[in-house]
Design a protein around this motif. Structure first.
Motif, PDB file in Angstrom:
ATOM      1  N   UNK A 325      33.103  72.708  -1.029  1.00  0.00           N
ATOM      2  CA  UNK A 325      32.185  73.654  -1.645  1.00  0.00           C
ATOM      3  C   UNK A 325      32.557  75.052  -1.163  1.00  0.00           C
ATOM      4  N   UNK A 326      31.980  76.036  -1.806  1.00  0.00           N
ATOM      5  CA  UNK A 326      32.250  77.418  -1.445  1.00  0.00           C
ATOM      6  C   UNK A 326      30.937  78.104  -1.070  1.00  0.00           C
ATOM      7  N   UNK A 327      31.032  79.034  -0.162  1.00  0.00           N
ATOM      8  CA  UNK A 327      29.838  79.768   0.281  1.00  0.00           C
ATOM      9  C   UNK A 327      29.171  80.426  -0.925  1.00  0.00           C
ATOM     10  N   UNK A 328      27.884  80.138  -1.135  1.00  0.00           N
ATOM     11  CA  UNK A 328      27.125  80.762  -2.214  1.00  0.00           C
ATOM     12  C   UNK A 328      27.421  80.249  -3.607  1.00  0.00           C
ATOM     13  N   UNK A 329      28.245  79.177  -3.738  1.00  0.00           N
ATOM     14  CA  UNK A 329      28.652  78.708  -5.067  1.00  0.00           C
ATOM     15  C   UNK A 329      27.459  78.224  -5.891  1.00  0.00           C
ATOM     16  N   UNK A 361      32.486  70.340   3.173  1.00  0.00           N
ATOM     17  CA  UNK A 361      33.436  71.281   3.760  1.00  0.00           C
ATOM     18  C   UNK A 361      33.286  72.582   2.975  1.00  0.00           C
ATOM     19  N   UNK A 362      32.628  73.558   3.571  1.00  0.00           N
ATOM     20  CA  UNK A 362      32.255  74.792   2.874  1.00  0.00           C
ATOM     21  C   UNK A 362      33.235  75.902   3.258  1.00  0.00           C
ATOM     22  N   UNK A 363      33.868  76.490   2.240  1.00  0.00           N
ATOM     23  CA  UNK A 363      34.914  77.490   2.440  1.00  0.00           C
ATOM     24  C   UNK A 363      34.450  78.851   1.954  1.00  0.00           C
ATOM     25  N   UNK A 364      35.024  79.900   2.515  1.00  0.00           N
ATOM     26  CA  UNK A 364      34.743  81.240   2.019  1.00  0.00           C
ATOM     27  C   UNK A 364      36.055  81.932   1.660  1.00  0.00           C
TER      28      UNK A 364
END
Length: 648
Positions: A325-329, A361-364
């Motif tokens: 996942x992505x930050x704020x997605x 797993x959250x990516x930015x």
């Protein structure tokens, strides 16, 4: 899962080339972080890097077997026996190895899921085993069945067998091309490796990008056997390549066939479920921690639910699952033609439904633009990808998973098998005189090339290249007598996806996962399932008026209704404006370097025009992929020191 490499030269003594073989083998360390082995004889050198998954102690390679069917210890011989002087009157005839020389030596990558049944069959035929590994089973399968061994294997694999008796090398790749295998013919033999980087570590291999190599990179059609490097080829899925003193010969041991489908709908649905139950059960076998990849879509949710059931039955649950996942997605999600909802809510619902031990797993943007990470992705792929964050985020996901698990199950390829993509259901795309994905996304594809020099694009003549590839694919399609209309066309469309499209995704999955030493298994690529569903009528595959009808019906009892009914949503891409801004800035730095390797290929006027656009504009949605492509090309040309040989 492992990395393999090797070198055959019938005019050279390779017993003295340990340094070169060691360099080739070292490039595969990412694929096999647990162990290393090499074996050489007069005209052959084999290298292996091991990721230990089954029989952690006994499966070392290269593995040797004698002609009496007794396997070697599995401990690599650091040098191997030499070859006597051909002028010595005591020299045995060719094909008769010295006493103590192994009959065959194997360097192997993959998993054979039916190895236990094969082991019993081979033991009944007199073979003796010293390990519990599937590697030893494959080696003895060669001793028993020779070149026909692959027809007995169920799994994903790429391996090389050197037969000391016949002085020949056999390169074998699995039916669907799940595991990669490349080769580079030389005047007196061949170089080979799991990835191009292994071959390129040998001074005999040149790093040349010619017109066909660039066409292959730009066309979004996976033409069988092609690679970006001139003179280098992929072993075609389902094929055997044999190299001996008489030359190189290729043979396909498996390909899709058209067969009458004898079952009614209810039987077909039940058969799909039976196959899936058996496939996932087989693929849960592992001596190391195992998990699943979960996106909240139908495909990955089915695999996760089946894995949860299988582990529970043996008292080994709960299933461990991971999602990217992505930050704020979720909060700033914008629906588009491909994605109408964020993944996270569906991921969490499914994980709760099957009581998974789940992690996001959250990516930015900082993660995605990290220079070392982007360089690692390039080195893993051995080529630019043009898809940017969709490769980088997958690499970061796999790297994070590797801290917890060594094996993961993926839902990859269900769309190709069951007909899930939007263009399967778009009449204009289906009936276009080209590959359906190109017809549906022709405009976006054109925009992707919009930063390249117009003269170069004209000289490459990509429409002709794609048309030729399409014609070759169309001519290969197996057909039933009297098959006409939509059923005939959808058989063609299915064939295109299983031979020209899915390989992109399998390559991406393999390279990004193995760069972190993670083995990813793909149950939907089991050839029994592929063959069965390929021959089911299209009307049956869409019996409920939706995509993937057979898969949904076969697994409805496993999933929450919201997940089962969810519309197809591709692998996610970040929607963070900061990512586009970072790309914009990186592109500006590139254009400020007139001596950058990619600049002779770029339309500078168009490139500078992009810099004047505001981030987030409509045109920048298309320009993003074009920028990713140019940035990737430049990095590849520079880091790999590629020699460019393109039409003026």
């Amino acid at each position: 899962m492992c990395g393999i490499t090797g070198w055959v030269d019938f005019e050279r003594d390779l017993d003295h080339e340990h340094a070169v073989l060691a360099a080739m083998t070292a490039t595969m360390a990412c694929r096999g972080p647990d162990d290393e082995g090499m074996w050489t004889d007069a005209h052959v050198g084999l290298g292996h890097r091991r990721l230990s998954v089954i029989d952690l102690q006994g499966g070392r390679q290269p593995m040797m077997a004698d002609s009496g069917c007794g396997a070697g210890s599995g401990t690599p011989d650091p040098g191997g026996p030499g070859t006597p002087d051909p002028g010595d009157p005591g020299t045995p005839d060719p094909g008769t190895p010295d006493p103590g020389t192994p009959a065959a030596v194997l360097t192997y990558s993959g998993e054979v899921y039916n190895f236990r049944a094969l082991r019993e069959e081979l033991a009944a035929a007199g073979h003796r085993f010293r390990t519990r590994s599937d590697t030893e089973v494959v080696l003895h399968a060669y001793l028993e069945w020779g070149d026909d061994l692959a027809g007995h294997l169920n799994g994903m694999y790429a391996f090389a067998v050197w037969d000391t008796r016949a002085e020949c090398l056999l390169l074998v790749r699995d039916r669907m091309g799940i595991k990669p295998l490349y080769y580079y013919p030389t005047p007196h033999g061949v170089l080979f490796g799991s990835e191009p980087k292994a071959i390129l570590a040998n001074p005999a291999a040149r790093r040349v990008l010619d017109a066909d190599g660039l066409r292959d990179l730009l066309s979004f059609v996976k033409t069988p056997e092609h690679s970006p490097f001139a003179g280098m080829y992929e072993v075609r899925p389902g094929s055997v390549v044999r190299i001996d003193r008489s030359g190189l010969r290729k043979r396909r041991y498996w390909q899709l066939e058209a067969r009458e489908h004898p079952d009614d709908l209810a039987t077909t649905v039940a058969t799909v479920r039976e196959l899936l139950d058996d496939i996932v059960t087989r693929q849960l076998v592992s001596d190391v921690p195992l998990c699943t990849l979960l996106s909240g879509g139908l495909d990955s949710s089915v695999i996760t639910a089946l894995a949860a059931n299988g582990l529970a039955e043996r008292g080994a649950g709960p299933v461990r699952s991971f999602a990217v996942d992505f930050v704020g997605q979720t909060e700033r999600f914008r629906a588009d033609a491909m994605r109408d909802a964020p993944d996270a809510p569906y991921v969490h619902e499914l994980a709760k439904h099957v009581a998974a031990d789940h992690s996001d797993i959250v990516l930015d943007t900082r993660d995605l633009m990290d220079r070392e990470v982007r360089s690692a992705v390039l080195r893993a792929n051995d080529a630019p990808n043009g898809m940017g964050d969709m490769f980088t985020s997958l690499y970061l996901l796999f790297r994070a998973i590797r801290g917890h698990s060594t094996v993961a199950l993926s839902g990859e390829s269900a769309d190709e098998v069951f007909g899930g993509y939007l263009w399967f259901h778009d009449p204009e795309a289906v009936h276009a005189d080209t590959f359906p994905w190109l017809a549906m996304f022709g405009r976006a594809g054109g925009e992707r090339l919009g930063l390249l020099d117009s003269g170069l694009i004209k000289a490459l003549d990509l429409p002709a290249y794609r048309a030729d590839s399409y014609g070759q694919a169309l001519a290969e399609v197996p057909r039933l007598p009297g098959e006409v209309g939509l059923e005939r066309r959808m058989r063609e469309v299915g064939y295109f996806h299983l031979t020209r499209f899915v390989q992109y995704l399998l390559d991406r999955k393999d390279r990004m996962s193995m760069a972190s030493g993670l083995e990813v298994r793909v149950p939907f690529c089991d050839h029994r399932l592929v063959e069965y569903v390929f021959n089911a009528p299209w009307a049956m595959k869409t019996f409920d008026g939706r995509e993937k009808s057979l898969l949904r019906a076969a697994t409805a009892d496993l999933l929450p209704e919201s997940v089962s009914a969810r519309r197809k949503s591709p692998y996610p891409s970040t929607q963070d404006p900061a990512y586009e801004q970072a790309l914009h800035e990186e592109f500006g730095r590139l254009l400020a370097r007139p001596d950058a390797p990619v600049m002779p290929l770029v339309d500078r006027e168009q490139a500078h025009a992009i810099l004047t656009e505001s981030v987030g504009s409509v045109s920048s949605e298309f320009a993003r992929r074009a920028v990713e492509l140019v940035l990737g090309l430049d990095q590849w040309l520079e880091e790999y020191e590629v020699e460019v040989d393109l039409p003026a």
